[in-house]
Design an enzyme around this catalytic site. Structure first.
Site, mmCIF file in Angstrom:
data_model
loop_
_atom_site.group_PDB
_atom_site.id
_atom_site.type_symbol
_atom_site.label_atom_id
_atom_site.label_comp_id
_atom_site.label_asym_id
_atom_site.label_seq_id
_atom_site.Cartn_x
_atom_site.Cartn_y
_atom_site.Cartn_z
ATOM 1 N N HIS A 147 -22.378 -49.094 2.439
ATOM 2 C CA HIS A 147 -21.578 -50.115 2.968
ATOM 3 C C HIS A 147 -20.789 -49.611 4.217
ATOM 4 O O HIS A 147 -20.469 -48.457 4.677
ATOM 5 C CB HIS A 147 -20.867 -50.854 1.958
ATOM 6 N N LYS A 151 -15.063 -51.442 3.454
ATOM 7 C CA LYS A 151 -15.301 -51.838 2.396
ATOM 8 C C LYS A 151 -14.195 -51.286 1.382
ATOM 9 O O LYS A 151 -14.018 -49.881 1.223
ATOM 10 C CB LYS A 151 -16.640 -51.695 1.536
#
Ligand code: NAD
Length: 255
Positions: A147, A151
């Protein structure tokens, strides 16, 4: 036409939800809030302060709140929805057991649909992973997710959902090993879990099943965040007007 309210409206996902909602003809945005103040219009919508959330719910009486914020605030919004009977869709991840229990408590008073991933492709990945896990009962399984660098939670909510799916089929896999370092031989009862954070990656999940002389890799790549926003709005559309209870994204897909 479903009236939605959007929380976390200035975040990465909130912006996607507003953009998708304003271009669809099956929903209208009743209001949008964000914790920190926002001067700009987002997709032509004024972003209100979170402080007035209960008042805004009363004034606008939306059908569904669509939430992509953080676990604590999602629980607070679910409680406000429970008090007013407004349905609640949340894509927020990173809840602990208490948070999940509180969301479930809210679902006794209103319709709540929580999904760690609103992509239809990830729903298909979940089914494929369960089938593959059952078909390869001796395979070593490793899960890797990637990600963007902002995040907060790790591993991702989707990774945790995939782990639960795998463990529901393979009860012998009792240990999750998060990364390895130094002398770290693999044991037969573990699932390796790896969380990578880099750049602006919207989300990649890979489940690797390794056997003797063969490996199977099942991978989902999110092209951009619009898939999650569209899925969340499909869920909102489906959830509006339903009775109090705890609902699942698979019910939306299968309807
Ligand atoms: P982000 O940090 O970009 O956005 C969060 C936004 O919520 C921010 O604007 C923040 O100011 C706001 N916020 C935080 N607390 C708030 C509160 N109490 N009231 C109002 N606004 C508040 O994060 P993001 O990338 O948009 O992700 C949000 C959540 O959604 C994360 O938990 C993420 O893991 C999850 N997510 C889920 C899916 C899915 O398909 N289910 C997809 C992507 C992201």
């Amino acid at each position: 036409m479903v009236d939605i309210a959007v929380t976390g409206a200035a975040g990465r996902m909130g912006r996607e939800v507003l953009s998708a909602a304003t271009s669809r003809d099956d929903c209208a945005v009743a209001f949008a809030v964000n914790r920190s103040s926002v001067d700009e219009l987002i997709s032509g919508i004024v972003i209100e302060s979170t402080d007035n959330f209960a008042e805004l719910l009363d004034d606008h009486d939306p059908d569904v709140v669509v939430d992509f914020t953080g676990p604590e605030s999602a629980v607070e919004y679910s409680e406000a929805c429970a008090e007013t009977g407004v349905a609640f869709v949340t894509g927020t991840t990173g809840f602990d057991e208490t948070g999940i229990a509180e969301l479930r408590h809210a679902s006794e008073e209103t319709a709540v649909l929580k999904a760690s991933n609103f992509s239809r492709g990830v729903a298909a990945l979940r089914l494929a992973v369960q089938e593959a896990t059952a078909a390869l009962p001796d395979a070593d399984i490793e899960l890797t997710e990637t990600h963007h660098n902002a995040k907060r939670d790790a591993p991702s909510g989707t990774a945790k959902t995939l782990l639960e799916d795998i463990e529901s089929v393979r009860e012998d896999l009792t240990e999750r090993v998060h990364g390895r370092e130094g002398e770290a031989p693999r044991s037969a009862d573990e699932i390796g879990v790896h969380a990578r954070r880099a750049g602006d990656v919207a989300g990649v999940h890979e489940v690797l099943l390794g056997g003797k002389n063969e490996t199977l890799s099942l991978t989902h790549r999110a092209g951009d965040r619009s898939i999650f926003a569209e899925g969340a709005l499909d869920a909102a559309d489906w959830l509006a007007g339903r009775e109090a209870g705890w609902y699942d994204f698979f019910e939306v897909i299968e309807s």
